[in-house]
Motif scaffolding. Structure first.
Motif, PDB file in Angstrom:
ATOM      1  N   GLU A   1      23.505 -65.985 -54.650  1.00 39.39           N
ATOM      2  CA  GLU A   1      23.227 -66.306 -53.249  1.00 39.39           C
ATOM      3  C   GLU A   1      24.065 -65.350 -52.410  1.00 39.39           C
ATOM      4  O   GLU A   1      25.282 -65.241 -52.614  1.00 39.39           O
ATOM      5  CB  GLU A   1      23.631 -67.753 -52.940  1.00 39.39           C
ATOM      6  N   ILE A   2      23.413 -64.679 -51.481  1.00 36.58           N
ATOM      7  CA  ILE A   2      24.157 -63.701 -50.668  1.00 36.58           C
ATOM      8  C   ILE A   2      25.124 -64.458 -49.744  1.00 36.58           C
ATOM      9  O   ILE A   2      24.731 -65.401 -49.048  1.00 36.58           O
ATOM     10  CB  ILE A   2      23.169 -62.842 -49.835  1.00 36.58           C
TER      11      ILE A   2
ATOM     12  N   PRO B   1      23.280 -63.520 -45.306  1.00 33.80           N
ATOM     13  CA  PRO B   1      23.758 -64.642 -46.115  1.00 33.80           C
ATOM     14  C   PRO B   1      22.702 -65.746 -46.193  1.00 33.80           C
ATOM     15  O   PRO B   1      21.929 -65.939 -45.252  1.00 33.80           O
ATOM     16  CB  PRO B   1      24.988 -65.142 -45.350  1.00 33.80           C
ATOM     17  N   GLY B   2      22.674 -66.430 -47.337  1.00 34.00           N
ATOM     18  CA  GLY B   2      21.728 -67.536 -47.509  1.00 34.00           C
ATOM     19  C   GLY B   2      20.514 -67.163 -48.341  1.00 34.00           C
ATOM     20  O   GLY B   2      19.816 -68.032 -48.843  1.00 34.00           O
ATOM     21  N   VAL B   3      20.284 -65.843 -48.499  1.00 36.13           N
ATOM     22  CA  VAL B   3      19.108 -65.416 -49.268  1.00 36.13           C
ATOM     23  C   VAL B   3      19.459 -65.435 -50.766  1.00 36.13           C
ATOM     24  O   VAL B   3      20.578 -65.100 -51.154  1.00 36.13           O
ATOM     25  CB  VAL B   3      18.683 -63.975 -48.861  1.00 36.13           C
ATOM     26  N   THR B   4      18.498 -65.850 -51.593  1.00 35.71           N
ATOM     27  CA  THR B   4      18.669 -65.729 -53.052  1.00 35.71           C
ATOM     28  C   THR B   4      18.204 -64.345 -53.474  1.00 35.71           C
ATOM     29  O   THR B   4      17.092 -63.936 -53.134  1.00 35.71           O
ATOM     30  CB  THR B   4      17.806 -66.780 -53.776  1.00 35.71           C
ATOM     31  N   VAL B   5      19.057 -63.639 -54.197  1.00 41.02           N
ATOM     32  CA  VAL B   5      18.666 -62.319 -54.700  1.00 41.02           C
ATOM     33  C   VAL B   5      18.659 -62.386 -56.221  1.00 41.02           C
ATOM     34  O   VAL B   5      19.641 -62.815 -56.830  1.00 41.02           O
ATOM     35  CB  VAL B   5      19.652 -61.238 -54.209  1.00 41.02           C
ATOM     36  N   THR B   6      17.540 -61.989 -56.818  1.00 47.02           N
ATOM     37  CA  THR B   6      17.488 -62.031 -58.277  1.00 47.02           C
ATOM     38  C   THR B   6      17.497 -60.615 -58.847  1.00 47.02           C
ATOM     39  O   THR B   6      17.005 -59.676 -58.215  1.00 47.02           O
ATOM     40  CB  THR B   6      16.216 -62.730 -58.811  1.00 47.02           C
TER      41      THR B   6
END
Ligand code: HEM
Length: 483
Positions: A362-363, A378-383
């Protein structure tokens, strides 16, 4: 939320629908996830935006430059919210925890993978590998069979005896297989929940049949790890010298293995509750056996298709162990380090079949991508999706062909270092990677030393990205004795 929306609009991806986002694009069948990923990559490239429902923005990275930005800076170490779904099983162990707790536990546990301990573990790899070969003898010359259950039991015996100091005899006594079946069931439930946003809220999930199944499975999983801890504590009570860091025959301070180190730390006043210890044991029991089991099985599958590569591995073994002609090939730490071609075979296996096909953060601190002029807030999921990154023809010619030469020194040095990340990278990389490489080399060497592997022409591989990458119907092959 407006920032998320703006970020989502700047990154290519399928058009989201109201409320469900890109759910229909991803689909509900975990068995199809791999094909879906390949199709989306084909259509949208190496950076893909997906919406899980209306509010969860997920950015999937398959460009090495972006992966470097995310992993090398060590400023975004928090795991994404999907890891919370593992808390009921793994608690806040090393894989799932964050912040100060993660830092403290990583610092305590890191010395247990020091090379002097790994050297001691090689004896266990040999011992359990010999048990494996004696079990495999029963299949010699017979029809094709699925080898994955045997490999699972081997890796379970290894992790218990090395990290936990407890001999399980999983390969020879049947009782341990209920733990392995429960691991599979738990992984299946996890994937189901991760791909079903309506099951994200805990109170909704608690009403589902998955939750009821999970409760039953957890009794078996935690029952097993509690039993292992109890057995080791009993042994330590009977012989307290086991916790002493005495000096070995070369004058080196003997290091303690994983569970002993945790137990000693808690006895010496470092704050580790019984619960903390159980969570780490659950984490290592799972991560320490399931990942290596997948990789060993996939390597056997590829080797069974390629007698020429088996021959090269066999010849290297003959070179490295010139005076070793016994059935139970015994390889020490130096031998294993010399097996460079076998290492290429394993690396190539982890390219095509990365045991952890995807991981996510999670950023927490804004990131500027390298591939697109986009800031990820912030708050974005990065895979990061090694399963797709590793099959990109930009970095690997003939990406679907098994070719250990992809890891010759020359080929590897020409590639972007982040085009290959089976163990992740940066300070949250895999703590067990050296352990894993030695264990995999040891067992594969023993198998190839004794057997020639033959392909089952009727077998077709179907990959399922569970938490670890699996083959739906295992790995079918037959074994013919060499010597
Ligand atoms: C082929 C074998 C293995 C592969 C491919 C592998 C891969 C990985 C990957 C990709 C991660 C990062 C996961 C994430 O960010 O969510 C990871 C983390 C981890 N691995 Fe492994 N692993 C392997 C074997 C092992 C073994 C043998 C152990 C233990 C003995 C182990 C213990 C762990 C732990 C505890 C973490 C979490 C580390 C942290 O966050 O600080 N792994 N592994």
């Amino acid at each position: 939320r407006r920032r998320l929306r703006r970020c989502g609009e700047q990154i290519p991806g399928p058009r989201p629908l109201p409320l469900i986002g890109n759910l229909l694009d991803v689909g509900f069948n975990p068995k199809k996830l791999f094909d879906v990923g390949l199709r989306l990559q084909d259509q949208f490239g190496n950076t893909i935006r997906l919406w899980a429902g209306s509010f969860e923005l997920i950015v999937n990275l398959m460009d090495p430059r972006d992966i470097e930005v995310l992993l090398a800076k060590n400023n975004n170490l928090k795991k994404s919210f999907q890891y919370d779904f593992l808390h009921s099983w793994l608690g806040l162990g090393l894989l799932t925890s964050t912040g100060e707790r993660w830092k403290k536990h990583r610092k305590i546990i890191t010395p247990t993978f020091h090379f002097t301990i790994l050297e001691q573990f090689v004896k266990v790899f040999n011992k359990q590998g010999d048990v494996f070969i004696s079990v495999l003898q029963k299949m010699e010359g017979g029809p094709p069979f699925d080898i994955t259950p045997l490999v699972d039991l081997y890796t379970q015996d290894v992790i218990c005896e090395t990290a936990m100091g407890v001999e399980l005899h999983a390969q020879t006594e049947k009782y341990a297989s209920s733990y392995l079946k429960s691991v599979r069931d738990m992984c299946e439930i996890y994937v189901k929940r991760s791909t079903s946003p309506w099951l994200y809220p805990q109170h909704v999930y608690n009403l589902s049949s998955y939750y009821r199944r999970e409760r039953k499975i957890l009794k078996i999983l935690h029952g097993m790890t509690n039993e292992v801890i109890k057995r080791r504590k009993r042994q330590l009570d009977e012989d307290p010298t086991l916790l002493e860091e005495n000096v070995d025959e070369l004058g080196r301070k003997r290091k303690l293995a994983f569970l002993d180190l945790l137990l000693r730390a808690s006895r010496n006043g470092i704050e580790l509750s019984d619960e903390d210890i159980r969570e780490e044991v659950d984490t290592f029991m799972f991560e320490g056996h399931d990942t290596t089991a997948s990789a060993i099985s996939f390597a056997l599958f590829e080797l069974s298709q390629r007698p020429d590569i088996q021959e090269k591995v066999f010849n290297e073994l003959k070179e490295v162990t010139s005076d070793n002609d016994s059935q139970y090939l015994s390889l020490d730490f130096e031998h294993l380090n010399k097996l460079k071609y076998l290492e290429q075979v394993i690396k190539e296996t982890l390219r095509l079949y990365p045991s952890v096909p995807m991981f996510a953060r999670e950023i927490t601190e804004e990131v500027r991508l390298a591939s697109l002029p986009v800031d990820i807030p912030p708050g974005v999921t990065v895979t990061v999706v090694p399963a797709l990154l590793h099959r990109n023809s930009e970095f690997y010619p003939d990406p679907n062909v098994f070719n250990p030469d992809n890891f010759s020194q020359e080929a590897a040095s020409k590639r972007h270092p982040f085009a290959y990340v089976p163990f992740s990278a940066g300070s949250r990389n895999c703590i067990g990677q050296k352990f894993a490489m030695l264990e995999m080399k040891s067992i594969l060497a023993k198998i190839i030393w004794n057997y020639s592997l033959q392909v089952d022409p009727t077998f077709e591989m179907e990959l399922i990205p569970e938490i670890t990458l699996k083959s739906n119907d295992g790995v079918r092959l037959s074994v013919i004795r060499r010597i």
